[in-house]
Design an enzyme around this catalytic site. Structure first.
Site, PDB file in Angstrom:
ATOM      1  N   HIS A   1       0.814  -1.183  -0.063  1.00  0.00           N
ATOM      2  CA  HIS A   1       0.002   0.023   0.014  1.00  0.00           C
ATOM      3  C   HIS A   1       0.833   1.258  -0.023  1.00  0.00           C
ATOM      4  CE1 HIS A   1       0.469  -0.218   4.476  1.00  0.00           C
ATOM      5  NE2 HIS A   1       0.368   1.049   4.344  1.00  0.00           N
TER       6      HIS A   1
ATOM      7  N   LEU B   1      -2.888 -25.662  -1.479  1.00  0.00           N
ATOM      8  CA  LEU B   1      -3.325 -26.966  -0.810  1.00  0.00           C
ATOM      9  C   LEU B   1      -5.003 -27.516  -1.429  1.00  0.00           C
ATOM     10  CD1 LEU B   1      -2.840 -29.209   0.856  1.00  0.00           C
ATOM     11  CD2 LEU B   1      -3.696 -27.767   3.025  1.00  0.00           C
ATOM     12  N   GLY B   2      -5.767 -26.321  -1.880  1.00  0.00           N
ATOM     13  CA  GLY B   2      -6.999 -26.837  -2.212  1.00  0.00           C
ATOM     14  C   GLY B   2      -8.038 -27.287  -1.165  1.00  0.00           C
ATOM     15  N   VAL B   3      -8.364 -26.650  -0.081  1.00  0.00           N
ATOM     16  CA  VAL B   3      -9.199 -26.929   0.697  1.00  0.00           C
ATOM     17  C   VAL B   3     -10.031 -25.699   1.286  1.00  0.00           C
ATOM     18  CG1 VAL B   3      -8.171 -29.036   1.558  1.00  0.00           C
ATOM     19  CG2 VAL B   3      -7.519 -26.651   2.662  1.00  0.00           C
TER      20      VAL B   3
ATOM     21  N   GLY C   1       3.397   6.206   8.332  1.00  0.00           N
ATOM     22  CA  GLY C   1       4.798   6.535   7.690  1.00  0.00           C
ATOM     23  C   GLY C   1       5.511   5.221   8.287  1.00  0.00           C
ATOM     24  N   ASN C   2       5.086   4.659   9.600  1.00  0.00           N
ATOM     25  CA  ASN C   2       6.007   3.447   9.729  1.00  0.00           C
ATOM     26  C   ASN C   2       5.714   2.516   8.769  1.00  0.00           C
ATOM     27  OD1 ASN C   2       5.676   4.610  13.142  1.00  0.00           O
ATOM     28  ND2 ASN C   2       7.676   3.312  12.366  1.00  0.00           N
ATOM     29  N   SER C   3       4.636   2.404   8.067  1.00  0.00           N
ATOM     30  CA  SER C   3       4.512   1.183   7.188  1.00  0.00           C
ATOM     31  C   SER C   3       5.664   0.934   6.364  1.00  0.00           C
ATOM     32  CB  SER C   3       3.077   1.503   6.367  1.00  0.00           C
ATOM     33  OG  SER C   3       2.072   1.721   7.052  1.00  0.00           O
TER      34      SER C   3
ATOM     35  N   ASP D   1       0.145  -7.687   1.500  1.00  0.00           N
ATOM     36  CA  ASP D   1       0.591  -6.180   1.449  1.00  0.00           C
ATOM     37  C   ASP D   1       1.963  -6.041   1.544  1.00  0.00           C
ATOM     38  OD1 ASP D   1       0.040  -3.805   1.402  1.00  0.00           O
ATOM     39  OD2 ASP D   1      -0.337  -3.474   3.643  1.00  0.00           O
TER      40      ASP D   1
END
Length: 520
Positions: free
Chosen positions: A132, A296-298, A239-241, A164
């Site tokens: 982001h 995995l398909g579950v 701003g820490n992101s 993210d």
């Protein structure tokens, strides 16, 4: 002598006594003013050596290592400024006059500047940050500033909305970079430090403890999101992101991502992506241009008290399998609906997001061993993961985003023309699907061998939005070494017909190599 005279005589004597007392008092004050005591200078002993050395203090309490950790880690955390389009028609840049603003707005959309943080993970300039922070950046709109105040233009290498996370690149060498820790060893209550650039305050360090692990807080807006955050009370703000969460050994154990707040600012809790997951994503992006994640398909859900009774478990643990895709990795391996997955490769999982995180650490084709509770018994099932396929958006979503399906067509997606004034090269102009103008230069030794360079990029095209640098050489397309124009045309045309992306491996003019996924 009568009584009246005696009274007057007594009063007079008292007044005389008071007067004499006052005179004596004044005389004593004058004498004390000159009765000084001789004072000699006393030397004070000083020492630059503390009673407790830093090493002694660090053995007493982990908090005493904060100073050395901050000194070592801060140079690896960068300040990111991103220019993004904005729908705010009243936006004016700092110092911009009203009249000039209205004139400029006729020719270009208004833009805003956002800030964030990132962590250098290699000496040649790869930076791990949040998706982001950079996802809406315009071309040439990302500037990175190091702790020593040097600034660089940056480009996006790849993004992963489901976690993210994103990787960007600056051109440099010998840059300070973080030491990566193992987030699986992190424990609740452990001291950590958050380093970033909140409110444009560069190189800010805060401290706290790990408040919880494996948090799912529904903050990532993606259908395939993976949320298994480290929760900390170290102060994290806007701003820490993208900044660093480090332990007392100075190792990177998380990428700061979000805060829990009702005011928009820090209110006690912040969240970071664990370093093991973050580095898996970063490695995939750097090596392949996109994240390669096993499927995995579950369909799953966390175990609760009701499921404990129905499955016969001895306590609340594991992840319940509510449905299985028979053609997926789990179905082929023999996993069944109503099974409970207790662990992956001997690592326990007790929540659905924990299972997602563990599986996300593996790539398609990797085999994992599932510890499964079935009918009162614990068994092991080995499954070979398949490629994760991102679901296609619904047509309504496409129309809302002003996107249009590109109908297949027979004519080529190229306009071929000779390079101006030089027969040694040929330009191949891609039509609207990708927005690239590529120039092919033939080799003097072999006229049939071409090197292909990006000559021009159309505004608001997929190449423009991904920040593909002009002047770079296209080395590979979809893992195939590029040698001829026919090969290039086939690869791009096939991508348009099948509505799939192409992966470009490019080499910049400075010699750096990067990967870009372009979707028509």
């Amino acid at each position: 002598m009568n009584s009246g005279n005696r009274l007057l005589s007594g009063i007079l004597m008292i007044l005389i006594g008071i007067l004499i007392g006052m005179i004596v008092m004044f005389l004593r004050q004058d004498m004390s003013a000159v009765d000084l005591t001789e004072v000699r200078f006393t030397e004070v002993n000083r020492s630059d050596v503390p009673v407790w050395t830093n090493e002694d203090l660090e053995k007493i309490d982990d908090r005493f290592v904060f100073r050395s950790v901050a000194r070592n880690v801060t140079p690896t955390v960068v300040y990111i400024e991103t220019i993004v389009p904005t729908r705010n028609q009243n936006f004016r840049g700092e110092g911009e006059e009203e009249e000039d603003s209205s004139i400029w707005r006729r020719f270009m959309p208004p833009r805003a500047q956002t800030v964030g943080s990132g962590v250098l993970i290699s000496s040649d300039g790869y930076i791990l940050t949040n998706n982001h922070v950079v996802e809406d950046a315009i071309r040439d709109g990302i500037t990175v500033t190091l702790e020593d105040k040097r600034s660089f233009e940056s480009r996006v290498v790849g993004r992963d909305p489901s976690t993210d996370l994103a990787v960007i690149k600056i051109d440099g060498s010998g840059l300070p970079h973080a030491t990566i820790g193992n987030s699986d060893y992190l424990e609740v209550g452990e001291w950590v430090m958050a380093i970033g650039n909140p409110f444009r305050l560069q190189s800010t360090v805060t401290a706290g403890i790990v408040s919880a692990l494996g948090r799912e807080v529904d903050i990532i807006n993606d259908l395939l999101r993976i949320e298994s955050f480290i929760q900390t009370d170290a102060a994290i703000n806007r701003g820490n992101s993208g900044g660093a969460l480090v332990n007392t050994s100075g190792e990177l154990i998380g990428i700061n991502t979000a805060i829990a707040t009702q005011s928009g600012s820090y209110q006690g809790y912040g969240f970071a992506v664990p370093s093991n997951l973050a580095m898996k994503v970063a490695t995939d992006i750097i090596e392949h241009g996109a994240v390669r994640r096993g499927m995995l398909g579950v369909q799953i859900r966390s175990v609760d008290s009701n499921l404990v009774r129905s499955t016969g478990l001895d306590r609340i643990r594991g992840v319940y399998v509510s449905d299985v895709d028979n053609s997926g990795a789990a179905g082929i391996a023999g996993l069944r609906a109503s099974d409970v997955i207790l662990g992956v490769n001997d690592q326990q999982v007790n929540a659905s997001n924990q299972l997602q995180e563990k599986v996300a650490m593996f790539r398609p084709g990797d085999s994992i061993t599932l510890t499964v509770w079935r009918n009162g018994e614990t068994i092991e099932i080995k499954a070979e993961l398949k490629e994760l396929e991102r679901p296609e958006p619904e047509p309504e979503e496409l129309s809302q985003n002003n996107q249009q399906q590109i109908e297949p067509r027979d004519e080529p997606y190229y306009e071929e023309r000779p390079a101006p004034g030089d027969n040694s090269g040929i330009s191949f102009h891609l039509f609207e699907p990708f927005g690239l103008t590529v120039q092919g230069l033939s080799s003097p030794q072999d006229p049939d061998q071409f090197d292909f360079y990006i000559e021009e990029i159309s505004p608001d095209s997929p190449a423009h939005r991904r920040g593909v640098p002009v002047g770079s050489q296209i080395v590979e397309i979809n893992g195939e070494e590029l040698t001829g124009s026919d090969q290039m045309e086939q690869l791009f045309s096939r991508a348009v017909r099948n509505q799939t992306s192409v992966q470009l491996k490019i080499k910049t003019e400075q010699g750096s190599v990067g990967y870009y996924n372009l979707t028509p």
